[in-house]
Scaffold this motif. Structure first.
Motif, PDB file in Angstrom:
ATOM      1  N   VAL A   1      14.493  -1.992  -3.093  1.00 46.91           N
ATOM      2  CA  VAL A   1      13.438  -2.264  -4.073  1.00 46.91           C
ATOM      3  C   VAL A   1      13.431  -3.747  -4.446  1.00 46.91           C
ATOM      4  O   VAL A   1      12.368  -4.348  -4.639  1.00 46.91           O
ATOM      5  CB  VAL A   1      13.605  -1.376  -5.320  1.00 46.91           C
ATOM      6  N   SER A   2      14.617  -4.341  -4.529  1.00 44.72           N
ATOM      7  CA  SER A   2      14.666  -5.782  -4.808  1.00 44.72           C
ATOM      8  C   SER A   2      14.033  -6.567  -3.666  1.00 44.72           C
ATOM      9  O   SER A   2      13.370  -7.585  -3.893  1.00 44.72           O
ATOM     10  CB  SER A   2      16.114  -6.235  -5.028  1.00 44.72           C
ATOM     11  N   ALA A   3      14.212  -6.082  -2.433  1.00 39.53           N
ATOM     12  CA  ALA A   3      13.581  -6.736  -1.286  1.00 39.53           C
ATOM     13  C   ALA A   3      12.061  -6.622  -1.356  1.00 39.53           C
ATOM     14  O   ALA A   3      11.331  -7.565  -1.014  1.00 39.53           O
ATOM     15  CB  ALA A   3      14.094  -6.125   0.020  1.00 39.53           C
ATOM     16  N   VAL A   4      11.576  -5.462  -1.834  1.00 32.37           N
ATOM     17  CA  VAL A   4      10.127  -5.282  -2.021  1.00 32.37           C
ATOM     18  C   VAL A   4       9.615  -6.279  -3.050  1.00 32.37           C
ATOM     19  O   VAL A   4       8.577  -6.938  -2.855  1.00 32.37           O
ATOM     20  CB  VAL A   4       9.814  -3.832  -2.458  1.00 32.37           C
ATOM     21  N   GLY A   5      10.328  -6.402  -4.170  1.00 30.71           N
ATOM     22  CA  GLY A   5       9.932  -7.363  -5.195  1.00 30.71           C
ATOM     23  C   GLY A   5       9.912  -8.784  -4.677  1.00 30.71           C
ATOM     24  O   GLY A   5       9.003  -9.570  -4.982  1.00 30.71           O
TER      25      GLY A   5
ATOM     26  N   CYS B   1       4.290  -1.566   2.988  1.00 34.13           N
ATOM     27  CA  CYS B   1       4.838  -0.738   4.069  1.00 34.13           C
ATOM     28  C   CYS B   1       6.281  -0.355   3.783  1.00 34.13           C
ATOM     29  O   CYS B   1       6.686   0.798   3.970  1.00 34.13           O
ATOM     30  CB  CYS B   1       4.756  -1.482   5.398  1.00 34.13           C
ATOM     31  N   ALA B   2       7.068  -1.325   3.312  1.00 36.76           N
ATOM     32  CA  ALA B   2       8.467  -1.048   2.990  1.00 36.76           C
ATOM     33  C   ALA B   2       8.570   0.004   1.894  1.00 36.76           C
ATOM     34  O   ALA B   2       9.407   0.910   1.961  1.00 36.76           O
ATOM     35  CB  ALA B   2       9.172  -2.331   2.561  1.00 36.76           C
ATOM     36  N   SER B   3       7.712  -0.095   0.878  1.00 35.15           N
ATOM     37  CA  SER B   3       7.735   0.874  -0.221  1.00 35.15           C
ATOM     38  C   SER B   3       7.387   2.273   0.257  1.00 35.15           C
ATOM     39  O   SER B   3       8.003   3.263  -0.172  1.00 35.15           O
ATOM     40  CB  SER B   3       6.758   0.443  -1.319  1.00 35.15           C
ATOM     41  N   VAL B   4       6.409   2.370   1.135  1.00 37.78           N
ATOM     42  CA  VAL B   4       6.034   3.680   1.686  1.00 37.78           C
ATOM     43  C   VAL B   4       7.201   4.283   2.453  1.00 37.78           C
ATOM     44  O   VAL B   4       7.527   5.474   2.310  1.00 37.78           O
ATOM     45  CB  VAL B   4       4.792   3.555   2.579  1.00 37.78           C
ATOM     46  N   PHE B   5       7.854   3.467   3.262  1.00 36.48           N
ATOM     47  CA  PHE B   5       9.002   3.954   4.021  1.00 36.48           C
ATOM     48  C   PHE B   5      10.138   4.390   3.086  1.00 36.48           C
ATOM     49  O   PHE B   5      10.813   5.399   3.341  1.00 36.48           O
ATOM     50  CB  PHE B   5       9.497   2.881   4.993  1.00 36.48           C
TER      51      PHE B   5
END
Length: 208
Positions: free
Chosen positions: A95-99, A112-116
């Motif tokens: 989640v930190s990577a998504v942020g 895309c990362a969040s969906v995965f």
């Protein structure tokens, strides 16, 4: 510019919140609010890193990984037979990577990362449960009198039900033995074994 910053914070809150809802639903230690804060915080650090970093615009953002590592370690704890919280710690990390991705303007990649992440958290536990049904690992401990029962008798029962086993502990107190095995196999076969051993009056104590 201000609208762009607001959009990034909003997206960070939305994607972090969606993951947080799943964690909250499963009553995990890092839930709805925590995931939102992690995502927004990572987004903000990435934004100010590009502004204040000077010749090294990534130097502040790079430390997010270190900080998140400490945060993730706080939710990992050792239970009686296994280590718990690793999935939540990994979720915090991703989640930190998504942020960070949103803070850097990589909206599609972050989405895309969040969906995965959501697919992994929601669907894969079902697959894990199916695997566990056929490959369940249990530690069995029996206490018995040497003249009434034996470890070989218990192991014959394990072989009869097609369970794989490994002796882990052996203690003796007079004519009383306490033996333990780590046993793997189908859940139904585990229950057949448990029913047989608990019905055997020669076994004084049976823990699983």
């Amino acid at each position: 510019m201000n609208e762009e910053i607001f959009l990034r914070f909003l997206l960070a809150a939305v994607w972090g919140g969606l993951v947080g809802i799943e964690r909250e639903y499963r009553s995990k230690s890092a839930g709805f609010r925590t995931m939102i804060m992690i995502s927004i915080g990572s987004c903000f650090f990435t934004l100010i890193s590009s502004t204040l970093g000077g010749a090294n615009p990534d130097r502040i953002a790079a430390n997010i990984v270190t900080g998140i590592g400490f945060l993730g370690a706080g939710v990992i704890f050792r239970g009686e037979n296994r280590v718990n919280g690793i999935t939540t710690a990994a979720t915090i990390w991703t989640v930190s990577a998504v942020g960070m991705g949103i803070g850097g303007g990589y909206y599609f990649a972050a989405g895309c990362a969040s969906v995965f992440i959501l697919v992994i958290l929601v669907l894969l536990p079902y697959i894990e449960r199916q695997i566990d049904l056929h490959h369940k690992s249990v530690e069995y401990t029996i206490v018995f009198r040497s003249h009434e029962y034996s470890g070989e008798t218990f192991e014959l029962a394990l072989v009869k039900y097609g369970l794989k086993f490994k002796p882990t502990k052996k203690e003796k107190d007079g004519d009383c033995y306490m033996l333990s095995w780590q046993v793997q196999g189908d859940t139904q076969k585990h229950w057949l074994l448990i029913n047989e051993v608990t019905a055997d009056d020669r076994v004084e104590k049976f823990n699983y």
